[in-house]
Write a protein that holds these residues in place. Structure first.
Motif, short mmCIF file in Angstrom:
data_model
loop_
_atom_site.label_atom_id
_atom_site.label_comp_id
_atom_site.label_asym_id
_atom_site.label_seq_id
_atom_site.Cartn_x
_atom_site.Cartn_y
_atom_site.Cartn_z
N ALA A 1 17.07 44.49 28.94
CA ALA A 1 18.49 44.75 28.70
C ALA A 1 19.26 43.45 28.95
O ALA A 1 20.17 43.39 29.77
CB ALA A 1 19.00 45.87 29.61
N PRO A 2 18.87 42.37 28.22
CA PRO A 2 19.44 41.05 28.52
C PRO A 2 20.94 40.96 28.28
O PRO A 2 21.64 40.26 29.01
CB PRO A 2 18.68 40.12 27.56
N THR A 3 21.47 41.69 27.29
CA THR A 3 22.89 41.58 26.97
C THR A 3 23.73 42.20 28.08
O THR A 3 24.79 41.69 28.46
CB THR A 3 23.17 42.21 25.60
N ILE A 4 23.23 43.31 28.64
CA ILE A 4 23.91 43.95 29.76
C ILE A 4 23.86 43.04 30.99
O ILE A 4 24.86 42.83 31.67
CB ILE A 4 23.30 45.34 30.04
N ALA A 5 22.67 42.45 31.25
CA ALA A 5 22.53 41.55 32.41
C ALA A 5 23.43 40.32 32.25
O ALA A 5 24.08 39.89 33.21
CB ALA A 5 21.07 41.14 32.56
N GLU A 6 23.49 39.76 31.04
CA GLU A 6 24.34 38.59 30.80
C GLU A 6 25.81 38.90 31.05
O GLU A 6 26.58 38.05 31.50
CB GLU A 6 24.16 38.06 29.37
N ALA A 7 26.22 40.14 30.75
CA ALA A 7 27.61 40.52 30.99
C ALA A 7 27.93 40.54 32.49
O ALA A 7 29.01 40.15 32.91
CB ALA A 7 27.88 41.90 30.38
N VAL A 8 26.93 40.97 33.29
CA VAL A 8 27.11 40.96 34.75
C VAL A 8 27.18 39.51 35.24
O VAL A 8 28.04 39.16 36.05
CB VAL A 8 25.96 41.72 35.46
N TYR A 9 26.28 38.65 34.71
CA TYR A 9 26.30 37.23 35.09
C TYR A 9 27.62 36.56 34.69
O TYR A 9 28.13 35.70 35.39
CB TYR A 9 25.14 36.47 34.43
N ALA A 10 28.17 36.96 33.53
CA ALA A 10 29.42 36.35 33.06
C ALA A 10 30.55 36.65 34.06
O ALA A 10 31.38 35.79 34.34
CB ALA A 10 29.78 36.89 31.68
N ARG A 11 30.55 37.86 34.61
CA ARG A 11 31.56 38.18 35.63
C ARG A 11 31.32 37.34 36.88
O ARG A 11 32.27 36.86 37.50
CB ARG A 11 31.54 39.67 35.98
N ALA A 12 30.04 37.18 37.23
CA ALA A 12 29.71 36.41 38.43
C ALA A 12 30.18 34.95 38.27
O ALA A 12 30.76 34.36 39.19
CB ALA A 12 28.21 36.46 38.70
N ILE A 13 29.93 34.36 37.09
CA ILE A 13 30.30 32.95 36.89
C ILE A 13 31.83 32.81 36.82
O ILE A 13 32.38 31.79 37.22
CB ILE A 13 29.57 32.36 35.65
N SER A 14 32.50 33.87 36.37
CA SER A 14 33.97 33.81 36.31
C SER A 14 34.57 33.67 37.71
O SER A 14 35.61 33.04 37.89
CB SER A 14 34.54 35.04 35.60
N THR A 15 33.88 34.24 38.71
CA THR A 15 34.42 34.18 40.07
C THR A 15 34.23 32.79 40.70
O THR A 15 34.84 32.50 41.72
CB THR A 15 33.78 35.24 41.00
N GLN A 16 33.39 31.96 40.09
CA GLN A 16 33.15 30.60 40.62
C GLN A 16 34.20 29.64 40.06
O GLN A 16 33.88 28.58 39.53
CB GLN A 16 31.76 30.12 40.20
N LYS A 17 35.46 30.01 40.18
CA LYS A 17 36.55 29.27 39.54
C LYS A 17 36.63 27.81 40.00
O LYS A 17 36.70 26.90 39.19
CB LYS A 17 37.88 30.00 39.79
N SER A 18 36.62 27.58 41.32
CA SER A 18 36.83 26.20 41.80
C SER A 18 35.68 25.30 41.36
O SER A 18 35.90 24.13 41.01
CB SER A 18 36.99 26.18 43.32
N LEU A 19 34.46 25.84 41.34
CA LEU A 19 33.31 25.05 40.88
C LEU A 19 33.46 24.73 39.39
O LEU A 19 33.20 23.61 38.95
CB LEU A 19 32.02 25.83 41.14
N ARG A 20 33.93 25.71 38.61
CA ARG A 20 34.13 25.47 37.17
C ARG A 20 35.20 24.41 36.94
O ARG A 20 35.07 23.56 36.07
CB ARG A 20 34.50 26.78 36.46
N VAL A 21 36.26 24.48 37.75
CA VAL A 21 37.33 23.49 37.60
C VAL A 21 36.80 22.08 37.84
O VAL A 21 37.05 21.17 37.06
CB VAL A 21 38.52 23.81 38.55
N SER A 22 36.01 21.91 38.92
CA SER A 22 35.51 20.56 39.20
C SER A 22 34.46 20.11 38.18
O SER A 22 34.48 18.96 37.74
CB SER A 22 34.99 20.45 40.64
N LEU A 23 33.59 21.02 37.75
CA LEU A 23 32.56 20.63 36.78
C LEU A 23 33.13 20.39 35.38
O LEU A 23 32.58 19.63 34.59
CB LEU A 23 31.44 21.68 36.73
N SER A 24 34.28 21.03 35.09
CA SER A 24 34.87 20.84 33.77
C SER A 24 35.31 19.39 33.57
O SER A 24 35.45 18.91 32.44
CB SER A 24 36.08 21.77 33.58
N ASN A 25 35.49 18.67 34.69
CA ASN A 25 35.88 17.26 34.60
C ASN A 25 34.69 16.31 34.58
O ASN A 25 34.87 15.13 34.29
CB ASN A 25 36.79 16.90 35.79
#
Length: 509
Positions: A306-330
């Motif tokens: 059920a990879p698509t369902i699992a990926e949706a859970v991971y997408a929520r998890a990665i969304s919560t890593q906001k500060s890390l995303r902000v720094s890596l986006s640079n």
């Protein structure tokens, strides 16, 4: 179910958003309800709303109780009590108080919370002889609870026979011919025509399992729409309002669904504070209650892809890593953005519509296969045509698309995977090029589309007669003597190659 003077037909414990609305829905359908909550303000709010909504000349249909033994005294026998409380230990706390208050073995307690299905199985066994512990998952949020939810009951069949009239009355309704919801949001005027979106699912726990998978599909469905939004916004530079218009248009076609409809509405909402599109002012950190996670875990435990369902859970998890995303986006480099002509943009929008449809088929296929595999494991007999039917209205994943799923299971109840249904396999064959173009574009543009992409991989994996797991078994045999089967020998015969010997010999195990 007859009404006796001063006695209520059913009790509701817990008057939060869901409990209060369920109680009002039950009252609308002609039943008398006894209510209780530890918070008296909630009890008063429910009574006040019932009073305001009641038609002139009608007697009150709701009465408050000060404690659980008073509730038991106010109910006709066998007593039916609905619990609308958070999942977990609070459910057992109430059950134990009901036992102390004199509940008996014929009485029925219905858990309507999002309980983990294994807890429901244990509870039914634990309370046997004390009362009938029954469960019914509820989908549709606040409005569904008030005017017609999708209900997934499971447990003791005699308990179901007794509560079925109430459940059929309060459930959402669909037109049996079109499969479209029949909706009326008027207090005191419930929908009585059409097919009710409830059916007996099966033994203890099966209803909560089906609801859990429903929520897993819901996670994937929401994420697919979000990926489409980002591809249109960041990929081809459309405004939020324009994307809302596109979603509105898609909602008229094969993608018609509750989630598509509300997504269009959310995208077209102005922010009252800044006058910008509201969605652009909402922080991109998604929360979760756990049911999507449970679905992904269950799929891993039982070995159902059920990879698509699992990926949706991971997408929520990665969304919560906001500060890390902000720094890596640079610091992390992405590709050069391509500029598209208007004609290319139109082509991309059309391709994306097809991609969304194909990915959606795959995520439903994953959910239904997961239910089938768990049912086999638990000896449940699940009726997938009926399950698809009760999701056509009242629940969050309601969509016209479910009519096609219902049809597929009516034609072949033993369908191992939805991708085997001719209606879906031919649609995917026709739309797959656009699906692949969308995934390729997302990769080339550097825009994440984990659910759309995982769905293509899922589809292609099932198309493969031979997967590279043969090499994998060779690797496992090399480092761990895990053995392998051969293509030219009977199934189940195990072989091992002595990899460390000078002369490598094959040994039949």
């Amino acid at each position: 179910m007859t009404h006796h003077t001063n006695l209520s037909n059913i009790g509701v414990i817990g008057l939060g958003v869901m409990g209060k609305n369920l109680a009002l829905n039950i009252a609308d359908n002609g039943y008398h309800v006894a209510v209780f909550d530890l918070d008296t303000a909630k009890v008063n709010a429910a009574l006040e709303q019932e009073h305001q909504e009641r038609k002139a000349g009608l007697a009150p249909r709701m009465q408050a109780c000060n404690n659980l033994s008073e509730m038991l005294d106010k109910l006709v026998s066998p007593k039916v009590i609905v619990l609308s409380v958070p999942a977990g230990s609070i459910v057992d706390g109430i059950c134990n108080t009901l036992i102390e208050s004199g509940i008996n073995s014929e009485d029925i307690v219905i858990d309507t919370g999002n309980s983990l299905w294994t807890d429901t199985v244990e509870r039914e066994a634990h309370y046997q002889g004390k009362f009938k512990f029954f469960s019914s998952a509820v989908s549709g949020g606040e409005v569904g609870a008030r005017f017609g939810p999708s209900l997934m009951p499971s447990g003791d069949e005699s308990a179901w026979q007794y509560v079925a009239p109430i459940w059929n009355a309060i459930a959402a309704k669909v037109d049996s011919k079109t499969g479209l919801p029949i909706e009326r949001f008027e207090p005191g005027n419930p929908v009585t025509e059409g097919e009710p979106c409830t059916t007996y699912i099966g033994p203890a726990g099966s209803g909560h399992y089906v609801k859990m998978v429903h929520n897993g599909i819901e996670y994937a469905d929401m994420q697919l729409i979000c990926e489409a939004y980002q591809l249109l916004h960041d990929g081809i530079g459309l405004s939020t309002y324009d994307i809302g218009d596109i979603f509105k248009r898609w909602n008229q076609g094969s993608l018609n669904s509750y989630l598509m409809g509300i997504s269009a509405e959310v995208l077209q909402q102005k922010d009252p504070l800044t006058d910008k599109p509201l969605v652009e002012m909402i922080l991109d950190k998604a929360g979760q209650k756990g049911t999507g996670l449970w679905t992904a875990v269950s799929s891993l435990q039982i070995g159902c892809p059920a990879p698509t369902i699992a990926e949706a859970v991971y997408a929520r998890a990665i969304s919560t890593q906001k500060s890390l995303r902000v720094s890596l986006s640079n610091t992390l480099m992405g590709p050069q953005k391509a500029t598209l002509t208007e004609a290319e943009k139109t082509d991309f929008i059309n391709a994306l519509e097809d991609a969304l449809y194909c990915a959606k088929v795959c995520c439903y296929a994953q959910g239904f296969q997961l239910m089938a595999m768990e049912a086999k494991e638990q000896n449940w007999t699940l009726n997938f045509a009926e399950i698809a039917k009760i999701w056509r209205a009242g629940c969050i994943i309601r969509a016209t698309f479910l009519q096609s799923i219902t049809q597929a299971y009516v034609e072949n109840p033993q369908l191992a995977n939805l991708l085997m249904a001719e209606s879906f396999s031919s649609a995917l064959a026709a739309k797959q090029l656009n699906w692949r173009k969308t995934v390729a574009a997302s990769v080339m543009q550097g825009i994440p589309a984990p659910c759309i992409a995982s769905a293509v991989a899922y589809y292609d994996s099932y198309r493969c007669e031979t997967l590279p797991a043969n090499l994998l078994q060779g690797q496992r045999d090399f480092f761990g003597a895990h053995t392998f089967e051969r293509t030219d020998k009977p199934a189940g015969e195990k072989y091992h190659l002595d990899w460390s010997a000078k002369v490598r010999t094959l040994v039949k195990m």
